[in-house]
Enzyme design. Structure first.
Site, PDB file in Angstrom:
ATOM      1  N   LYS A  60     -69.732 -63.475  12.304  1.00  0.00           N
ATOM      2  CA  LYS A  60     -69.510 -63.217  10.875  1.00  0.00           C
ATOM      3  C   LYS A  60     -68.178 -63.790  10.370  1.00  0.00           C
ATOM      4  O   LYS A  60     -68.053 -64.137   9.209  1.00  0.00           O
ATOM      5  CB  LYS A  60     -69.559 -61.710  10.595  1.00  0.00           C
ATOM      6  CG  LYS A  60     -70.963 -61.132  10.684  1.00  0.00           C
ATOM      7  CD  LYS A  60     -70.996 -59.684  10.255  1.00  0.00           C
ATOM      8  CE  LYS A  60     -72.387 -59.109  10.435  1.00  0.00           C
ATOM      9  NZ  LYS A  60     -72.516 -57.724  10.007  1.00  0.00           N
ATOM     10  N   GLY A 122     -63.728 -45.919  13.030  1.00  0.00           N
ATOM     11  CA  GLY A 122     -63.901 -47.346  13.298  1.00  0.00           C
ATOM     12  C   GLY A 122     -63.213 -48.184  12.228  1.00  0.00           C
ATOM     13  O   GLY A 122     -63.134 -47.775  11.064  1.00  0.00           O
ATOM     14  N   ALA A 123     -62.700 -49.329  12.654  1.00  0.00           N
ATOM     15  CA  ALA A 123     -62.058 -50.231  11.694  1.00  0.00           C
ATOM     16  C   ALA A 123     -62.447 -51.676  12.009  1.00  0.00           C
ATOM     17  O   ALA A 123     -61.648 -52.594  11.859  1.00  0.00           O
ATOM     18  CB  ALA A 123     -60.537 -50.046  11.734  1.00  0.00           C
ATOM     19  N   GLY A 124     -63.697 -51.858  12.453  1.00  0.00           N
ATOM     20  CA  GLY A 124     -64.194 -53.196  12.750  1.00  0.00           C
ATOM     21  C   GLY A 124     -64.808 -53.831  11.509  1.00  0.00           C
ATOM     22  O   GLY A 124     -64.483 -53.462  10.375  1.00  0.00           O
ATOM     23  N   ALA A 126     -67.826 -53.757  10.014  1.00  0.00           N
ATOM     24  CA  ALA A 126     -68.577 -52.949   9.048  1.00  0.00           C
ATOM     25  C   ALA A 126     -67.626 -52.037   8.270  1.00  0.00           C
ATOM     26  O   ALA A 126     -67.758 -51.887   7.050  1.00  0.00           O
ATOM     27  CB  ALA A 126     -69.641 -52.135   9.769  1.00  0.00           C
ATOM     28  N   TYR A 217     -78.731 -47.059  12.694  1.00  0.00           N
ATOM     29  CA  TYR A 217     -80.082 -46.694  12.248  1.00  0.00           C
ATOM     30  C   TYR A 217     -81.053 -46.551  13.421  1.00  0.00           C
ATOM     31  O   TYR A 217     -82.175 -46.099  13.247  1.00  0.00           O
ATOM     32  CB  TYR A 217     -80.623 -47.687  11.209  1.00  0.00           C
ATOM     33  CG  TYR A 217     -80.546 -49.136  11.641  1.00  0.00           C
ATOM     34  CD1 TYR A 217     -79.452 -49.908  11.283  1.00  0.00           C
ATOM     35  CD2 TYR A 217     -81.536 -49.713  12.411  1.00  0.00           C
ATOM     36  CE1 TYR A 217     -79.351 -51.230  11.685  1.00  0.00           C
ATOM     37  CE2 TYR A 217     -81.450 -51.040  12.811  1.00  0.00           C
ATOM     38  CZ  TYR A 217     -80.351 -51.788  12.438  1.00  0.00           C
ATOM     39  OH  TYR A 217     -80.254 -53.094  12.846  1.00  0.00           O
ATOM     40  N   GLY A 239     -78.111 -45.402   8.945  1.00  0.00           N
ATOM     41  CA  GLY A 239     -77.810 -46.726   8.398  1.00  0.00           C
ATOM     42  C   GLY A 239     -78.995 -47.512   7.863  1.00  0.00           C
ATOM     43  O   GLY A 239     -78.839 -48.676   7.477  1.00  0.00           O
TER      44      GLY A 239
HETATM   45  P1  NAP Z   1     -67.227 -53.732  15.455  1.00  0.00           P
HETATM   46  O1  NAP Z   1     -66.693 -54.847  14.622  1.00  0.00           O
HETATM   47  O2  NAP Z   1     -67.294 -53.862  16.935  1.00  0.00           O
HETATM   48  O3  NAP Z   1     -66.350 -52.427  15.072  1.00  0.00           O
HETATM   49  C1  NAP Z   1     -66.462 -51.191  15.720  1.00  0.00           C
HETATM   50  C2  NAP Z   1     -65.055 -50.640  15.891  1.00  0.00           C
HETATM   51  O4  NAP Z   1     -65.129 -49.294  16.380  1.00  0.00           O
HETATM   52  C3  NAP Z   1     -64.231 -51.442  16.894  1.00  0.00           C
HETATM   53  O5  NAP Z   1     -62.940 -51.644  16.383  1.00  0.00           O
HETATM   54  C4  NAP Z   1     -64.227 -50.515  18.108  1.00  0.00           C
HETATM   55  O6  NAP Z   1     -63.111 -50.708  18.913  1.00  0.00           O
HETATM   56  C5  NAP Z   1     -64.189 -49.166  17.435  1.00  0.00           C
HETATM   57  N1  NAP Z   1     -64.589 -48.056  18.291  1.00  0.00           N
HETATM   58  C6  NAP Z   1     -65.466 -48.064  19.329  1.00  0.00           C
HETATM   59  N2  NAP Z   1     -65.556 -46.805  19.843  1.00  0.00           N
HETATM   60  C7  NAP Z   1     -64.740 -46.016  19.126  1.00  0.00           C
HETATM   61  C8  NAP Z   1     -64.394 -44.628  19.176  1.00  0.00           C
HETATM   62  N3  NAP Z   1     -64.923 -43.800  20.091  1.00  0.00           N
HETATM   63  N4  NAP Z   1     -63.510 -44.143  18.276  1.00  0.00           N
HETATM   64  C9  NAP Z   1     -62.951 -44.971  17.359  1.00  0.00           C
HETATM   65  N5  NAP Z   1     -63.221 -46.286  17.267  1.00  0.00           N
HETATM   66  C10 NAP Z   1     -64.114 -46.802  18.137  1.00  0.00           C
HETATM   67  O7  NAP Z   1     -68.704 -53.357  15.003  1.00  0.00           O
HETATM   68  P2  NAP Z   1     -69.299 -53.409  13.502  1.00  0.00           P
HETATM   69  O8  NAP Z   1     -69.944 -54.714  13.283  1.00  0.00           O
HETATM   70  O9  NAP Z   1     -68.243 -52.946  12.576  1.00  0.00           O
HETATM   71  O10 NAP Z   1     -70.466 -52.324  13.615  1.00  0.00           O
HETATM   72  C11 NAP Z   1     -70.173 -50.947  13.744  1.00  0.00           C
HETATM   73  C12 NAP Z   1     -71.475 -50.143  13.716  1.00  0.00           C
HETATM   74  O11 NAP Z   1     -72.083 -50.285  12.436  1.00  0.00           O
HETATM   75  C13 NAP Z   1     -72.521 -50.619  14.734  1.00  0.00           C
HETATM   76  O12 NAP Z   1     -73.185 -49.505  15.244  1.00  0.00           O
HETATM   77  C14 NAP Z   1     -73.469 -51.455  13.906  1.00  0.00           C
HETATM   78  O13 NAP Z   1     -74.769 -51.463  14.436  1.00  0.00           O
HETATM   79  C15 NAP Z   1     -73.426 -50.688  12.597  1.00  0.00           C
HETATM   80  N6  NAP Z   1     -73.778 -51.553  11.451  1.00  0.00           N
HETATM   81  C16 NAP Z   1     -74.838 -51.150  10.679  1.00  0.00           C
HETATM   82  C17 NAP Z   1     -75.197 -51.920   9.590  1.00  0.00           C
HETATM   83  C18 NAP Z   1     -76.361 -51.477   8.759  1.00  0.00           C
HETATM   84  O14 NAP Z   1     -76.872 -52.287   7.964  1.00  0.00           O
HETATM   85  N7  NAP Z   1     -76.786 -50.237   8.846  1.00  0.00           N
HETATM   86  C19 NAP Z   1     -74.493 -53.086   9.268  1.00  0.00           C
HETATM   87  C20 NAP Z   1     -73.401 -53.459  10.063  1.00  0.00           C
HETATM   88  C21 NAP Z   1     -73.052 -52.667  11.161  1.00  0.00           C
HETATM   89  P3  NAP Z   1     -63.257 -51.716  20.197  1.00  0.00           P
HETATM   90  O15 NAP Z   1     -63.617 -53.048  19.621  1.00  0.00           O
HETATM   91  O16 NAP Z   1     -61.918 -51.653  20.816  1.00  0.00           O
HETATM   92  O17 NAP Z   1     -64.369 -51.138  21.030  1.00  0.00           O
END
Ligand code: NAP
Length: 274
Positions: A60, A122-124, A126, A217, A239
């Site tokens: 992305k 989370g601060a990734g 999404a 989801y 989701g």
């Molecule tokens: P990402 O970029 O990997 O961000 C996730 C963040 O959460 C990372 O910074 C991760 O740290 C952190 N994390 C992991 N375990 C944690 C915990 N126990 N406590 C606090 N922080 C924690 O992923 P993303 O793309 O943002 O996606 C996040 C979630 O949203 C996923 O489950 C994805 O499937 C979902 N999502 C859903 C939709 C939808 O349309 N419904 C769209 C986008 C994303 P580390 O990297 O250090 O592990």
């Protein structure tokens, strides 16, 4: 869709159902591209008869440098999940994740962020997309917790700088997210995708007026949503709505036609129920 891996995606199911319903002769395909081939494969694909792409993990951010143009939302988020390929084969990037989330939150859930307190786990990618939308929609405060403190601090600083009226903070203890008595709690981590994943929050802090939104989801009910429901929280959402509305927005960008939302939602629900 371009990503690595892409097999897990449900997007093809909803978009192909929409093409069929509208009688559009199109197909949504999944392209699993190895990191070293991203640029060459992307350039090869845009020369073909393609109206656009979705971009998923881990590209992305990486895709941006190959695009001719990026819209302001995607520029601010620093991530593109939707690419429009124009007739002249030029490309423009968008981010419909945050906008899809906010449409679902405001129009379907019925939650107006204006003046509300929001906590995000989370601060990734999404979290970035949705927090920008929440701040833009005048949330009063946004608390962020990420296991990587640098990420939550960077996102909080970005929000403070861009939206000075929104109080954005990174917190060092996950419990603070709920102790602050937020109106809305969001899980923006993959924690909960595995059925064995345990709850990261202390259930003692759930309150009845809380709305809990898990971006996951699949499974449809994570430990977080189960506990929130058990505690009688006022709203509990997974989701699926965000997935649907980011897809609806992407469809409009690619084809400039209103897609059949109900058909897409039905296709998603049926696929997820299997
Ligand atoms: P990402 O970029 O990997 O961000 C996730 C963040 O959460 C990372 O910074 C991760 O740290 C952190 N994390 C992991 N375990 C944690 C915990 N126990 N406590 C606090 N922080 C924690 O992923 P993303 O793309 O943002 O996606 C996040 C979630 O949203 C996923 O489950 C994805 O499937 C979902 N999502 C859903 C939709 C939808 O349309 N419904 C769209 C986008 C994303 P580390 O990297 O250090 O592990």
């Amino acid at each position: 869709m371009i990503g690595f891996p892409v097999k897990h995606s449900y997007s093809a199911i909803m978009h192909n159902a929409a093409f069929k319903e509208l009688g559009i002769n199109a197909n949504y395909d999944l392209f699993e591209i190895e990191p070293e081939n991203l640029e060459s494969e992307f350039r090869r694909l845009i020369k073909q008869d393609v109206s656009g792409f979705n971009i998923t993990i881990p590209y992305k951010e990486k895709i941006i440098k190959f695009l001719d143009e990026v819209d302001s939302e995607a520029g601010l988020t620093g991530a593109v999940n939707t690419v429009k390929v124009n007739e002249d084969r030029s490309t423009k990037g968008f981010n419909t994740d945050g906008a899809g989330f906010i449409i679902h939150l405001t129009e379907i859930v019925g939650f107006a962020p204006d003046g509300k307190k929001v906590s995000i786990l989370g601060a990734g990618g999404a979290a970035k997309a949705i927090s920008i939308q929440l701040a833009k929609n005048r949330a009063k405060s946004i608390l962020l917790f990420d296991i990587d403190r640098r990420k939550s601090e960077a996102l909080a600083s970005k929000l403070q700088l861009t939206f000075p009226d929104c109080d954005a903070w990174s917190v060092s203890d996950v419990d603070v997210l709920l102790q602050d008595k937020p109106d809305l709690l969001i899980n923006a981590t993959p924690v909960g995708m595995d059925k064995e994943d345990e709850l990261v929050f202390d259930p003692e802090y759930f309150h009845r007026d809380l709305i809990v939104y898990d971006l996951i989801y699949n499974p449809a009910e994570t430990a977080l949503l189960r506990e929130a429901r058990r505690k009688g929280c006022t709203g509990v959402f997974n989701g699926l709505g965000m997935l649907l509305y980011q897809g609806v927005l992407a469809f409009k960008i690619w084809l400039e036609v209103e897609p059949p939302k109900q058909v897409m939602e039905k296709a998603l629900r049926e696929a997820l129920a299997k």
